[in-house]
Design an enzyme around this catalytic site. Structure first.
Site, mmCIF file in Angstrom:
data_model
loop_
_atom_site.group_PDB
_atom_site.id
_atom_site.type_symbol
_atom_site.label_atom_id
_atom_site.label_comp_id
_atom_site.label_asym_id
_atom_site.label_seq_id
_atom_site.Cartn_x
_atom_site.Cartn_y
_atom_site.Cartn_z
ATOM 1 N N SER A 1 41.585 36.476 43.619
ATOM 2 C CA SER A 1 40.598 35.506 43.145
ATOM 3 C C SER A 1 40.480 34.302 44.065
ATOM 4 O O SER A 1 41.422 33.930 44.763
ATOM 5 C CB SER A 1 40.967 35.032 41.744
ATOM 6 O OG SER A 1 40.871 36.098 40.831
ATOM 7 N N TYR B 1 37.557 50.471 35.521
ATOM 8 C CA TYR B 1 38.995 50.211 35.562
ATOM 9 C C TYR B 1 39.247 48.846 34.956
ATOM 10 O O TYR B 1 38.675 47.842 35.390
ATOM 11 C CB TYR B 1 39.534 50.252 36.996
ATOM 12 C CG TYR B 1 41.036 50.082 37.021
ATOM 13 C CD1 TYR B 1 41.864 51.162 36.737
ATOM 14 C CD2 TYR B 1 41.628 48.849 37.266
ATOM 15 C CE1 TYR B 1 43.242 51.014 36.721
ATOM 16 C CE2 TYR B 1 43.005 48.694 37.253
ATOM 17 C CZ TYR B 1 43.811 49.786 36.967
ATOM 18 O OH TYR B 1 45.177 49.638 36.932
ATOM 19 N N HIS C 1 46.220 33.264 38.141
ATOM 20 C CA HIS C 1 46.089 34.707 38.351
ATOM 21 C C HIS C 1 47.408 35.281 38.851
ATOM 22 O O HIS C 1 47.724 36.436 38.573
ATOM 23 C CB HIS C 1 44.957 34.997 39.331
ATOM 24 C CG HIS C 1 43.599 34.832 38.718
ATOM 25 N ND1 HIS C 1 43.049 35.757 37.868
ATOM 26 C CD2 HIS C 1 42.694 33.833 38.822
ATOM 27 C CE1 HIS C 1 41.862 35.350 37.484
ATOM 28 N NE2 HIS C 1 41.616 34.177 38.044
ATOM 29 N N GLN D 1 43.075 28.633 38.516
ATOM 30 C CA GLN D 1 42.871 29.697 39.493
ATOM 31 C C GLN D 1 44.206 30.249 39.978
ATOM 32 O O GLN D 1 44.357 31.456 40.173
ATOM 33 C CB GLN D 1 42.068 29.160 40.677
ATOM 34 C CG GLN D 1 41.497 30.240 41.569
ATOM 35 C CD GLN D 1 40.467 31.104 40.854
ATOM 36 O OE1 GLN D 1 39.870 30.669 39.882
ATOM 37 N NE2 GLN D 1 40.288 32.326 41.313
ATOM 38 N N GLU E 1 6.320 60.112 68.100
ATOM 39 C CA GLU E 1 7.689 60.613 67.947
ATOM 40 C C GLU E 1 7.825 62.085 68.339
ATOM 41 O O GLU E 1 8.873 62.691 68.127
ATOM 42 C CB GLU E 1 8.149 60.385 66.505
ATOM 43 C CG GLU E 1 8.175 58.901 66.138
ATOM 44 C CD GLU E 1 8.623 58.626 64.709
ATOM 45 O OE1 GLU E 1 9.010 59.580 64.002
ATOM 46 O OE2 GLU E 1 8.584 57.443 64.309
ATOM 47 N N GLU F 1 34.301 33.162 45.892
ATOM 48 C CA GLU F 1 33.974 33.888 44.661
ATOM 49 C C GLU F 1 33.370 32.926 43.633
ATOM 50 O O GLU F 1 32.314 33.185 43.066
ATOM 51 C CB GLU F 1 35.256 34.529 44.115
ATOM 52 C CG GLU F 1 35.063 35.301 42.824
ATOM 53 C CD GLU F 1 36.372 35.830 42.281
ATOM 54 O OE1 GLU F 1 36.320 36.763 41.461
ATOM 55 O OE2 GLU F 1 37.448 35.322 42.656
ATOM 56 N N HIS F 2 34.063 31.812 43.375
ATOM 57 C CA HIS F 2 33.590 30.783 42.442
ATOM 58 C C HIS F 2 33.402 29.471 43.196
ATOM 59 O O HIS F 2 34.287 29.054 43.936
ATOM 60 C CB HIS F 2 34.600 30.549 41.314
ATOM 61 C CG HIS F 2 34.960 31.785 40.558
ATOM 62 N ND1 HIS F 2 36.126 32.495 40.802
ATOM 63 C CD2 HIS F 2 34.321 32.451 39.565
ATOM 64 C CE1 HIS F 2 36.190 33.532 39.980
ATOM 65 N NE2 HIS F 2 35.104 33.535 39.227
#
Length: 428
Positions: A236, A128, A261, A258, A415, A327-328
């Site tokens: 983000s 996507y 976004h 940032q 078992e 994330e960063h």
């Protein structure tokens, strides 16, 4: 910017609140469930109806898939300079990710049997690519290149059309460079549903990849299990860890980038040991924003979603950063390499004042599809192996089978599974 004091008695709770995702609108899960149900029941006709409803675009069976003529026109529209930039980004991402491509191996275990691993490309993958106001050309590079390295035989792409029914020329151009021609003019949850469950025109995929808005991510969440998913990346995030030596202008520009976004749900953290630096960064944000096209919107996002944490020392800063699991993660301190090994939860670590997040977004090499919402505590960014599946390999002979007998019999008895161990005894 909201300032949190590490020494405050309420700091732990304040940080927890700061890390909490912005709540989704309560109607998103039900709306997405309806889209998936309609696509599952009605196929193409539901996809066309949702594209008309949400994007204002009429598409049909004849115009759903991008044609060869549209690919050729797109390539003509893109400048040679932009094509050069695309090729360079692809080369960087390819070189980086070839190093992490897993290899088949074989070895002998303690019984003398041959064991190992075999890796296979996932047969059909669906990518996507967000479009709209910010067509993410770089996301093509950061996902499709990895799929190509893995050797996936079928790569399907969905991306939303513009009002005139066209697809962004830069997106089509870079897809063509990567040899991908199965591209559909569908966006939103209906695109994820189309690839996830399949329609008359769009064959179902084995695994879904790529970022998107809240509806896209919710669709991936609801389809997970029926189809594979890479990550569920939310808005983000960036975290900048800085000491008094840091350049305020660099920090301000990275915070603004940032915010660009633009969803208003971004998480932006600035952790520092210096009160003076906080003041300087605030001033630089005001100055730098004046030259940006969406200045007021960016400043509002900074106001609403930027948290400044004042820490007594860098060890405390590392502690906070590892909790946030951003994330960063930018390290802008005098000796950044000393902190790298201590920062263990970030999706991407960007080291030193000359390594802004944008390098990771566009060209450095690692995929920019990264964990968000503190999921970096247990997961990493997109890799070639995410486009592959693994099978273990085991081969015993009579000699090694005999050596394994005692272990197998013991576990079978522990078992109460006598048919298990007798299946081995039959052979010896």
């Amino acid at each position: 910017m909201k300032i949190l004091d590490y020494k405050s008695s309420t700091f732990a709770n304040d940080l927890k609140v700061a890390c909490e995702p912005v709540a989704l609108s309560s109607n998103i899960p039900s709306a997405v469930a309806d889209v998936i149900a309609q696509v599952r029941a009605k196929g193409d006709s539901a996809v066309f109806a949702f594209t008309k409803k949400f994007d204002g675009v009429d598409i049909s069976k004849d115009t759903l898939k991008v044609s060869d003529a549209e690919f050729k026109l797109a390539q003509k529209k893109v400048s040679s300079a932009d094509k050069k930039a695309m090729r360079e980004a692809i080369a960087c991402v390819k070189q980086y990710n070839l190093r992490s491509k897993p290899k088949n191996w074989r070895a002998k275990n303690p019984h003398g049997a041959v064991v190992g691993e075999s890796f296979y490309p996932i047969k059909r993958v669906g990518l996507y690519i967000p479009g709209g106001n910010a067509p993410l050309v770089s996301t093509v590079v950061m996902t499709a290149t990895l799929a190509k390295i893995a050797g996936c035989p079928e790569i399907c792409v969905c991306t939303p059309p513009a009002k005139d029914g066209s697809i962004n020329s830069h997106i089509l151009c870079v897809l063509a460079m990567l040899g991908i021609k199965e591209v559909y003019k569908v966006g939103g949850a209906q695109a994820i549903a189309s690839m996830g469950v399949g329609t008359e025109s769009i064959k179902a995929v084995d695994k879904l990849y790529g970022p998107g808005n809240a509806f896209v991510i919710e669709a991936k969440r609801q389809l997970f299990g029926e189809v594979g998913c890479d990550l569920l990346p939310g808005p983000s995030e960036v975290l900048i860890l800085a000491d008094a030596s840091a350049n305020a202008k660099y920090i301000a520009s990275d915070l603004l980038s940032q915010a660009e976004h633009g969803s208003g749900k971004e998480k932006i953290f600035f952790i520092t040991t210096s009160k003076k630096l906080i003041t300087s960064v605030q001033k630089e944000i005001d100055k730098l924003a004046q030259s940006l096209s969406r200045a007021e919107k960016l400043k509002k996002i900074i106001d609403d979603g930027c948290y400044v944490v004042l820490v007594p020392n860098l060890d405390a800063g590392v502690e906070v950063a590892n909790y946030v699991a951003p994330e960063h993660m930018e390290i802008q301190v005098a000796q950044p390499e000393k902190l790298v090994g201590k920062l263990t939860t970030a999706g991407a670590v960007l080291v030193g004042e000359n390594t802004p997040t944008v390098l990771g977004d566009f060209t450095a090499g690692p995929s920019h599809t990264l964990p968000t919402g503190r999921t970096g505590r247990f997961s990493g960014g997109l890799q070639v192996v995410d486009f592959m599946r693994r099978s273990s390999y085991v081969k015993y002979d009579k000699k090694s089978l005999a050596k394994a007998k005692d272990v197998v019999v013991a576990f079978g008895k522990m078992e109460s599974l006598d048919a298990h161990y007798k299946s081995l005894l039959e052979r010896i």
